[in-house]
Motif scaffolding. Structure first.
Motif, PDB file in Angstrom:
ATOM      1  N   ALA A 143       0.829  -1.220   0.000  1.00  0.00           N
ATOM      2  CA  ALA A 143       0.000   0.000   0.000  1.00  0.00           C
ATOM      3  C   ALA A 143       0.859   1.264   0.000  1.00  0.00           C
ATOM      4  O   ALA A 143       0.526   2.245  -0.668  1.00  0.00           O
ATOM      5  N   ILE A 144       1.964   1.233   0.749  1.00  0.00           N
ATOM      6  CA  ILE A 144       2.758   2.467   0.928  1.00  0.00           C
ATOM      7  C   ILE A 144       3.267   3.023  -0.412  1.00  0.00           C
ATOM      8  O   ILE A 144       2.996   4.197  -0.725  1.00  0.00           O
ATOM      9  N   PRO A 145       3.955   2.225  -1.250  1.00  0.00           N
ATOM     10  CA  PRO A 145       4.438   2.807  -2.512  1.00  0.00           C
ATOM     11  C   PRO A 145       3.309   3.226  -3.449  1.00  0.00           C
ATOM     12  O   PRO A 145       3.429   4.230  -4.148  1.00  0.00           O
ATOM     13  N   ALA A 146       2.206   2.463  -3.418  1.00  0.00           N
ATOM     14  CA  ALA A 146       1.084   2.802  -4.299  1.00  0.00           C
ATOM     15  C   ALA A 146       0.496   4.160  -3.923  1.00  0.00           C
ATOM     16  O   ALA A 146       0.251   5.015  -4.779  1.00  0.00           O
ATOM     17  N   ILE A 147       0.300   4.352  -2.610  1.00  0.00           N
ATOM     18  CA  ILE A 147      -0.277   5.622  -2.138  1.00  0.00           C
ATOM     19  C   ILE A 147       0.703   6.773  -2.381  1.00  0.00           C
ATOM     20  O   ILE A 147       0.325   7.863  -2.827  1.00  0.00           O
ATOM     21  N   ALA A 148       1.988   6.522  -2.124  1.00  0.00           N
ATOM     22  CA  ALA A 148       2.999   7.566  -2.325  1.00  0.00           C
ATOM     23  C   ALA A 148       3.049   7.983  -3.797  1.00  0.00           C
ATOM     24  O   ALA A 148       3.146   9.169  -4.117  1.00  0.00           O
ATOM     25  N   LYS A 149       2.936   6.998  -4.674  1.00  0.00           N
ATOM     26  CA  LYS A 149       3.025   7.274  -6.106  1.00  0.00           C
ATOM     27  C   LYS A 149       1.842   8.116  -6.600  1.00  0.00           C
ATOM     28  O   LYS A 149       2.019   9.077  -7.368  1.00  0.00           O
ATOM     29  N   GLU A 150       0.635   7.788  -6.134  1.00  0.00           N
ATOM     30  CA  GLU A 150      -0.570   8.560  -6.495  1.00  0.00           C
ATOM     31  C   GLU A 150      -0.383  10.061  -6.260  1.00  0.00           C
ATOM     32  O   GLU A 150      -0.837  10.881  -7.034  1.00  0.00           O
ATOM     33  N   ILE A 151       0.294  10.355  -5.127  1.00  0.00           N
ATOM     34  CA  ILE A 151       0.398  11.760  -4.719  1.00  0.00           C
ATOM     35  C   ILE A 151       1.729  12.371  -5.168  1.00  0.00           C
ATOM     36  O   ILE A 151       1.876  13.584  -5.204  1.00  0.00           O
ATOM     37  N   GLY A 152       2.697  11.510  -5.481  1.00  0.00           N
ATOM     38  CA  GLY A 152       4.023  11.998  -5.869  1.00  0.00           C
ATOM     39  C   GLY A 152       4.958  12.212  -4.685  1.00  0.00           C
ATOM     40  O   GLY A 152       5.799  13.110  -4.690  1.00  0.00           O
ATOM     41  N   LEU A 153       4.808  11.388  -3.666  1.00  0.00           N
ATOM     42  CA  LEU A 153       5.621  11.526  -2.447  1.00  0.00           C
ATOM     43  C   LEU A 153       6.810  10.580  -2.463  1.00  0.00           C
ATOM     44  O   LEU A 153       6.739   9.496  -3.037  1.00  0.00           O
ATOM     45  N   GLU A 154       7.875  10.992  -1.777  1.00  0.00           N
ATOM     46  CA  GLU A 154       8.943  10.047  -1.468  1.00  0.00           C
ATOM     47  C   GLU A 154       8.633   9.420  -0.120  1.00  0.00           C
ATOM     48  O   GLU A 154       8.003  10.053   0.727  1.00  0.00           O
ATOM     49  N   PHE A 155       9.073   8.181   0.048  1.00  0.00           N
ATOM     50  CA  PHE A 155       8.746   7.530   1.317  1.00  0.00           C
ATOM     51  C   PHE A 155       9.919   6.694   1.808  1.00  0.00           C
ATOM     52  O   PHE A 155      10.782   6.276   1.023  1.00  0.00           O
ATOM     53  N   SER A 156       9.946   6.468   3.131  1.00  0.00           N
ATOM     54  CA  SER A 156      10.844   5.451   3.679  1.00  0.00           C
ATOM     55  C   SER A 156      10.088   4.722   4.777  1.00  0.00           C
ATOM     56  O   SER A 156       9.229   5.307   5.450  1.00  0.00           O
ATOM     57  N   VAL A 157      10.352   3.429   4.921  1.00  0.00           N
ATOM     58  CA  VAL A 157       9.676   2.651   5.951  1.00  0.00           C
ATOM     59  C   VAL A 157      10.691   1.712   6.601  1.00  0.00           C
ATOM     60  O   VAL A 157      11.527   1.117   5.917  1.00  0.00           O
ATOM     61  N   LYS A 158      10.645   1.665   7.935  1.00  0.00           N
ATOM     62  CA  LYS A 158      11.580   0.824   8.701  1.00  0.00           C
ATOM     63  C   LYS A 158      10.783  -0.036   9.666  1.00  0.00           C
ATOM     64  O   LYS A 158       9.893   0.476  10.358  1.00  0.00           O
ATOM     65  N   LYS A 159      11.123  -1.319   9.729  1.00  0.00           N
ATOM     66  CA  LYS A 159      10.540  -2.153  10.789  1.00  0.00           C
ATOM     67  C   LYS A 159      11.454  -2.017  12.000  1.00  0.00           C
ATOM     68  O   LYS A 159      12.632  -2.358  11.931  1.00  0.00           O
ATOM     69  N   VAL A 160      10.938  -1.478  13.119  1.00  0.00           N
ATOM     70  CA  VAL A 160      11.807  -1.195  14.262  1.00  0.00           C
ATOM     71  C   VAL A 160      11.669  -2.228  15.388  1.00  0.00           C
ATOM     72  O   VAL A 160      12.462  -2.233  16.322  1.00  0.00           O
ATOM     73  N   TRP A 161      10.630  -3.062  15.327  1.00  0.00           N
ATOM     74  CA  TRP A 161      10.500  -4.087  16.370  1.00  0.00           C
ATOM     75  C   TRP A 161       9.687  -5.242  15.822  1.00  0.00           C
ATOM     76  O   TRP A 161       8.691  -5.031  15.136  1.00  0.00           O
ATOM     77  N   ASP A 162      10.133  -6.443  16.104  1.00  0.00           N
ATOM     78  CA  ASP A 162       9.422  -7.638  15.673  1.00  0.00           C
ATOM     79  C   ASP A 162       9.466  -8.642  16.821  1.00  0.00           C
ATOM     80  O   ASP A 162      10.486  -9.254  17.089  1.00  0.00           O
TER      81      ASP A 162
END
Ligand SMILES: [Zn+2]
Length: 413
Positions: free
Chosen positions: A305-324
Motif C-alpha cells: 500500500a505504501i508505494p502505491a499511495i505515495a506514487k498517487e500523490i508523488g511523495l517520497e517515502f521510507s519505511v523501517k521495521k523497528v520491532w518484531d
C-alpha cells in the motif's frame, strides 16, 4: 489426587502487607526494581519461603528461586511465580499476585504436609517492568538466553546507575548462572490488564499464548507550499499520503478481525502550520496478532500500500521495521492442566491470548509454560487504582494450585 484449598484471607493479608513496601497515597505501589524498597520485599519473600523449609537461591541477575522438594529429586522442578517490582505508579496486583499466589500455594501444601512428585519452585523475576532499566522482562530474558548477563549489567537508569551496580548495592547478586536451573514447566498467575474477563463475567482466563507484535516507522516527503496559491492538482501533500495509509492500516486490521489490531498512535507533521501544505510526515504503525503468519500477511499488505499511495500523490517515502516480537504459543499440556484446574474449582473461564508481554513469554522458549489470568476492574493496570477483588485473587491462586497438582500427576508412579 488430594483436594487442597488455599487460604483466601492469608493471601489477601500478604498482598496488603507487602503493598505497604513502597505504598503510595493513592493506594498503589511504587517499588522500582533493585531499589531499597525492592530489597525489603525480597528480604520478606526470602524469609517467608525459608519459614516453609524452602531453600532460596539467587542467580547473577537477581532472579530468586525458592525450592520446595518433591518426592523425586531426579525431576526438574515445576516453577510458579512472577515479579515483585512495579511501575512508578503501579498497582497492588500486577506481578505481585503471581508471586504471592505462588507463596500461598506453597503455604497450603506446607500446612498439610503435601508432597508433590516433582520439586516446586517459586520464582521472583528481576526487572519485569522495565521502567527503571529498559528493556522489560530483563531477568527472565537473561534466564531464557534472550539477553546475556553483560547486556543486563550495562543497562542504565535515568540517573546513570547501572543495573550491575544497583544489584550489588542491594546485595542480590547471586552465584547461580542464569538459566542453570532448568524448569520442568512454569505457570504464571497474573491479572488480565484488559477488560475482557470482567465484561464477560468470567473468573479465569486460560491463556493460550502472547500475541506477536510488529512496529514500523514511516516517513513521507512531499513539498511545502502556500495553501492559498497552490492549485489542488499541483500539490504533493505528505499528510494526505499519511491519512490514506492510516486508513489502510485500519482496513488491514479489520480484514483480519477479530484478533488483529492495527494502530497509528504517533504522527508528526511538518511544518504543522495552517496555511502551509505539509511537506513532511513521520508516523508509526503498530500491528498485533496471535499468529505470525497473519502478521506477515498484514505486513505484506502495508508494504504494497505504501508505494502505491505515495506514487498517487508523488511523495517520497521510507519505511523501517523497528520491532518484531514473535507470537508465543503456550504449551498444550500446561494449558490443559489450567483448564482442568479451573473446571475442578468450578469457575467460568474463557481462552485468551495475552495482549501484553510477560516473563512467561520468554520462559516459554526454554520450558513448557502457560499463564492464568484473573480479572481486574475496568481492565485498568499500570495505574495506582488497579483493583482485583479478594475473591478474584483467591480464584487465581486456587487455579494455580490445581494446575500444578494436575501437571504433577504425570510423575506419579
Ligand atoms: Zn506484570
Amino acid at each position: 489426587m488430594q483436594n487442597l484449598t488455599i487460604n483466601p484471607q492469608r493471601l489477601w493479608d500478604s498482598l496488603m502487607d507487602t503493598a505497604k513496601i513502597g505504598g503510595t497515597e493513592k493506594g498503589g505501589i511504587c517499588r522500582l526494581t533493585l531499589t531499597d524498597l525492592d530489597r525489603q520485599v525480597r528480604d520478606w519473600f526470602r524469609s517467608q519461603c525459608e519459614a516453609l523449609g524452602c531453600t532460596v537461591a539467587v542467580d547473577q541477575v537477581g532472579n530468586m528461586f525458592a525450592t520446595r522438594p518433591g518426592k523425586r529429586s531426579d525431576l526438574s522442578p515445576i516453577a510458579i511465580g512472577s515479579h515483585l517490582d512495579t511501575q512508578p505508579t503501579g498497582g497492588k496486583f500486577d506481578g505481585v499476585l503471581g508471586v504471592l499466589g505462588g507463596l500461598e500455594v506453597m503455604r497450603t501444601m506446607h500446612d498439610l504436609g503435601y508432597e508433590t512428585n516433582a520439586p516446586l519452585m517459586l520464582v521472583n523475576w528481576t526487572n519485569e517492568e522495565g521502567s527503571r532499566f529498559a528493556p522489560a522482562m530483563l531477568g527472565s530474558g537473561v534466564y531464557a538466553g534472550v539477553f546475556d548477563r553483560a547486556f543486563a549489567d550495562s543497562r542504565e537508569d535515568r540517573q546513570g546507575v547501572k543495573f550491575g551496580d544497583a544489584i550489588e548495592s542491594i546485595g542480590y547478586r547471586g552465584d547461580a548462572a542464569p538459566g542453570s536451573v532448568k524448569f520442568g514447566a512454569m505457570f504464571e498467575l497474573h491479572i488480565e490488564q484488559g477488560p475482557i474477563l470482567e465484561a464477560e463475567k468470567k473468573m479465569v482466563g486460560v491463556v493460550t499464548g502472547v500475541q506477536g507484535m510488529r512496529w514500523y516507522e514511516l516517513e513521507l516527503t512531499g513539498r511545502e507550499a502556500h495553501t492559498g496559491s497552490t492549485p489542488m492538482n499541483l500539490r504533493t501533500n505528505a499528510l494526505l499520503g499519511a491519512a490514506r495509509i492510516i486508513d489502510r492500516v485500519d482496513q488491514i486490521a479489520l480484514e483480519h478481525s477479530p484478533s488483529a489490531v492495527g494502530t497509528v498512535g504517533l504522527v508528526e507533521v511538518k511544518p504543522n502550520s495552517r496555511n502551509v501544505i505539509p511537506g513532511h510526515v513521520f508516523f508509526t504503525v503498530d500491528f498485533r496478532h496471535p499468529d505470525d503468519a497473519v502478521l506477515e500477511a498484514m505486513e505484506g499488505k502495508l508494504m504494497s500500500a505504501i508505494p502505491a499511495i505515495a506514487k498517487e500523490i508523488g511523495l517520497e517515502f521510507s519505511v523501517k521495521k523497528v520491532w518484531d516480537s514473535p507470537a508465543v504459543r503456550f504449551d498444550p499440556e500446561c494449558i490443559s492442566a489450567v483448564r482442568k484446574g479451573t473446571e475442578k474449582a468450578g469457575f467460568l473461564s474463557r481462552d485468551m491470548v495475552s495482549g501484553a508481554g510477560h516473563d512467561a513469554a520468554y520462559i516459554a522458549r526454554v520450558a513448557p509454560t502457560t499463564m492464568i489470568f484473573v480479572p481486574c476492574e475496568g481492565g485498568l493496570s499500570h495505574n495506582e487504582a488497579e483493583s482485583t477483588t479478594p475473591e478474584e485473587c483467591a480464584a487465581g491462586a486456587q487455579v494455580l494450585l490445581n494446575a500444578v497438582l494436575e501437571y504433577d500427576q504425570r510423575f506419579s508412579q
